[in-house]
Design an enzyme around this catalytic site. Sequence first.
Site, PDB file in Angstrom:
ATOM      1  N   GLU A 102      20.187 -34.585 -11.624  1.00  0.00           N
ATOM      2  CA  GLU A 102      18.696 -35.699 -11.278  1.00  0.00           C
ATOM      3  C   GLU A 102      17.968 -34.496 -10.973  1.00  0.00           C
ATOM      4  O   GLU A 102      17.319 -34.326  -9.825  1.00  0.00           O
ATOM      5  CB  GLU A 102      19.073 -36.405  -9.919  1.00  0.00           C
ATOM      6  CG  GLU A 102      20.037 -37.400 -10.242  1.00  0.00           C
ATOM      7  CD  GLU A 102      20.576 -38.243  -8.860  1.00  0.00           C
ATOM      8  OE1 GLU A 102      19.827 -37.612  -7.840  1.00  0.00           O
ATOM      9  OE2 GLU A 102      21.417 -39.125  -8.884  1.00  0.00           O
ATOM     10  N   PRO A 103      17.644 -33.509 -11.920  1.00  0.00           N
ATOM     11  CA  PRO A 103      16.408 -32.451 -11.624  1.00  0.00           C
ATOM     12  C   PRO A 103      15.038 -33.036 -11.536  1.00  0.00           C
ATOM     13  O   PRO A 103      14.864 -33.930 -12.321  1.00  0.00           O
ATOM     14  CB  PRO A 103      16.644 -31.438 -12.791  1.00  0.00           C
ATOM     15  CG  PRO A 103      17.244 -32.618 -14.034  1.00  0.00           C
ATOM     16  CD  PRO A 103      18.000 -33.492 -13.321  1.00  0.00           C
ATOM     17  N   ARG A 161      12.004 -30.972  -9.513  1.00  0.00           N
ATOM     18  CA  ARG A 161      11.095 -29.709  -9.337  1.00  0.00           C
ATOM     19  C   ARG A 161      11.378 -28.796 -10.669  1.00  0.00           C
ATOM     20  O   ARG A 161      10.421 -28.243 -11.090  1.00  0.00           O
ATOM     21  CB  ARG A 161      11.542 -29.036  -7.946  1.00  0.00           C
ATOM     22  CG  ARG A 161      10.530 -27.951  -7.649  1.00  0.00           C
ATOM     23  CD  ARG A 161      11.152 -26.994  -6.427  1.00  0.00           C
ATOM     24  NE  ARG A 161      11.719 -27.844  -5.516  1.00  0.00           N
ATOM     25  CZ  ARG A 161      10.893 -28.019  -4.372  1.00  0.00           C
ATOM     26  NH1 ARG A 161       9.753 -27.628  -4.107  1.00  0.00           N
ATOM     27  NH2 ARG A 161      11.547 -28.890  -3.257  1.00  0.00           N
ATOM     28  N   ARG A 187       2.024 -29.601   0.703  1.00  0.00           N
ATOM     29  CA  ARG A 187       3.139 -28.638   0.766  1.00  0.00           C
ATOM     30  C   ARG A 187       3.033 -27.450   1.808  1.00  0.00           C
ATOM     31  O   ARG A 187       3.930 -27.085   2.542  1.00  0.00           O
ATOM     32  CB  ARG A 187       3.876 -28.198  -0.263  1.00  0.00           C
ATOM     33  CG  ARG A 187       4.240 -29.051  -1.366  1.00  0.00           C
ATOM     34  CD  ARG A 187       4.984 -28.434  -2.641  1.00  0.00           C
ATOM     35  NE  ARG A 187       6.396 -28.097  -2.166  1.00  0.00           N
ATOM     36  CZ  ARG A 187       6.505 -26.809  -2.123  1.00  0.00           C
ATOM     37  NH1 ARG A 187       5.617 -26.031  -2.314  1.00  0.00           N
ATOM     38  NH2 ARG A 187       7.719 -26.547  -1.548  1.00  0.00           N
ATOM     39  N   TYR A 205       5.609 -27.948   4.804  1.00  0.00           N
ATOM     40  CA  TYR A 205       6.788 -26.888   4.838  1.00  0.00           C
ATOM     41  C   TYR A 205       6.252 -25.626   5.099  1.00  0.00           C
ATOM     42  O   TYR A 205       7.463 -24.613   4.893  1.00  0.00           O
ATOM     43  CB  TYR A 205       7.286 -27.151   3.397  1.00  0.00           C
ATOM     44  CG  TYR A 205       7.761 -28.512   2.840  1.00  0.00           C
ATOM     45  CD1 TYR A 205       8.674 -29.160   3.592  1.00  0.00           C
ATOM     46  CD2 TYR A 205       7.070 -28.941   1.867  1.00  0.00           C
ATOM     47  CE1 TYR A 205       8.896 -30.618   3.167  1.00  0.00           C
ATOM     48  CE2 TYR A 205       7.381 -30.229   1.384  1.00  0.00           C
ATOM     49  CZ  TYR A 205       8.311 -31.091   1.949  1.00  0.00           C
ATOM     50  OH  TYR A 205       8.695 -32.149   1.418  1.00  0.00           O
ATOM     51  N   CYS A 223     -10.913 -31.641   8.693  1.00  0.00           N
ATOM     52  CA  CYS A 223     -10.958 -31.404   9.932  1.00  0.00           C
ATOM     53  C   CYS A 223      -9.674 -31.185  10.777  1.00  0.00           C
ATOM     54  O   CYS A 223      -9.109 -32.058  11.454  1.00  0.00           O
ATOM     55  CB  CYS A 223     -11.701 -32.302  10.827  1.00  0.00           C
ATOM     56  SG  CYS A 223     -13.627 -32.225  10.152  1.00  0.00           S
ATOM     57  N   GLU A 224      -8.656 -30.329  10.265  1.00  0.00           N
ATOM     58  CA  GLU A 224      -7.402 -29.878  10.877  1.00  0.00           C
ATOM     59  C   GLU A 224      -7.177 -28.520  10.683  1.00  0.00           C
ATOM     60  O   GLU A 224      -7.566 -28.019   9.485  1.00  0.00           O
ATOM     61  CB  GLU A 224      -6.290 -30.732  10.200  1.00  0.00           C
ATOM     62  CG  GLU A 224      -6.318 -32.143  10.038  1.00  0.00           C
ATOM     63  CD  GLU A 224      -5.860 -32.768  11.501  1.00  0.00           C
ATOM     64  OE1 GLU A 224      -5.322 -32.089  12.176  1.00  0.00           O
ATOM     65  OE2 GLU A 224      -5.986 -34.159  11.688  1.00  0.00           O
ATOM     66  N   TYR A 272       5.779 -32.270  -6.431  1.00  0.00           N
ATOM     67  CA  TYR A 272       5.407 -32.774  -5.154  1.00  0.00           C
ATOM     68  C   TYR A 272       3.844 -32.207  -4.611  1.00  0.00           C
ATOM     69  O   TYR A 272       3.612 -31.818  -3.605  1.00  0.00           O
ATOM     70  CB  TYR A 272       6.321 -31.965  -4.100  1.00  0.00           C
ATOM     71  CG  TYR A 272       7.488 -32.492  -4.245  1.00  0.00           C
ATOM     72  CD1 TYR A 272       8.116 -33.767  -4.404  1.00  0.00           C
ATOM     73  CD2 TYR A 272       8.471 -31.831  -4.977  1.00  0.00           C
ATOM     74  CE1 TYR A 272       9.384 -34.123  -4.696  1.00  0.00           C
ATOM     75  CE2 TYR A 272      10.018 -31.862  -5.356  1.00  0.00           C
ATOM     76  CZ  TYR A 272      10.201 -33.345  -5.210  1.00  0.00           C
ATOM     77  OH  TYR A 272      11.452 -33.567  -5.566  1.00  0.00           O
TER      78      TYR A 272
END
Length: 430
Positions: A289-290, A292, A328, A332, A358-359, A386
């Site tokens: 199930e590749p 990425r 990402r 992460y 605004c973060e 992703y």
Amino acid sequence: MNPISSAPAQPAGYPHFHYQNGALHAEGVPLQMLAERLGTPLYVYSRAALQAAWESYRVAVAGRDVLVCYGMKANSNLAVLKEFARLGAGFDIVSGGELHRVLAVGADPAKVVFSGVGKQAWEMRKALEADVKCFNVESEAELHLLSDVAVSLGKTARVSLRVNPDVDAGTHPYISTGLKENKFGIAIADAPRVYRAAAALPGLHVTGVDCHIGSQITDVAPYLDALDKLLDLIDGLRAAGIAIEHLDLGGGLGIRYTDETPLQPATLLGQVYERLDARGWGHLKLIMEPGRSLVGNAGVLLTTVQFLKHAEARNFAIVDAAMNDLIRPTLYDAWHGVLPVQPRGGATQEYDVVGPVCESGDWLARQRALAVERGDVLAIESTGAYGMVMAGNYNTRPRPAEVMVDGTEFHVIRQRETVQDLLRGETTLP
């Protein structure tokens, strides 16, 4: 996740993303032209890169009975799905919505496996009506619900249990899925009992064993550790009279973001089959199930510098892409290469590449050596996986358009959202 450094000298998607006559291209198309014509932020994919990634799996299979199911949560654009269906891929889905996408491009449901910890009854019904190849079941409660749904439809659900082998894949904790503290799968110690229960339930037919230990894996050892445990389980199931027709090893092969050496499909499969043959299970159908590794290096995110801000502690290149377009890095602490689409040359300065949301967590790259001016276009590398699938509308920001490059041609495969699109469906109080 990755050390801070300047961007790789060679694009991560090389040769499909490359510099030609001083300008970054996707295949034969200059990215500056795409940015000017279609605007930014803009996701750009290479069809040749998708094909090359698929070819690495096709060659690795080498005549064995292997079904490669694209893990479509990595990138579920219809054009991407259609390309993999044309190449012969199956699909690993995790929702009813993903099933709808697979069917929309005319893919074969007999090559679809349905994973995920929280399948709802309506999703099970749709998958049973489509006659998917297998349900990867992740809990006893799900097993009983699937039995009830199958019986109500007068159908039989082919099932495998997703077994959690308690193997550390050595990846970021958010994308590690094979440890006993993770929410995924059934503990391997409980698996024999749950398999016996599955074999006794009406409307179910046990066909396989499933496992998925994580993502962005660059070492073969975790796969082999998991495989040994799965084969011990299969030996025990055979002794108990439960026949297993396929073994699903999941996906998780990593890609290059900075200086990683990705694990090649041929290397993995070669060692897996050595182990299978030695244990007497070489005849088993294998499912992979590749996700990425098929799409990650096949895409970039184009973004335009809006302002340069020189502060006492940091320099900031404020761009028009943000955490809502590519989450990402924020989620992460992920590292993505940053390349100037039209390099200026000359002296560089160290910049944090940040967006307008605004973060303080709204950043795409930190401490990168760049020679850049306002209006320059940058390419954020390795965003084919992703990227767009995790994009959102925070700060009422429309999501980017998506483009597929094919040689010297390009095709818009998703129109840019508008603010009107975002307001559609909302109402005010009377």
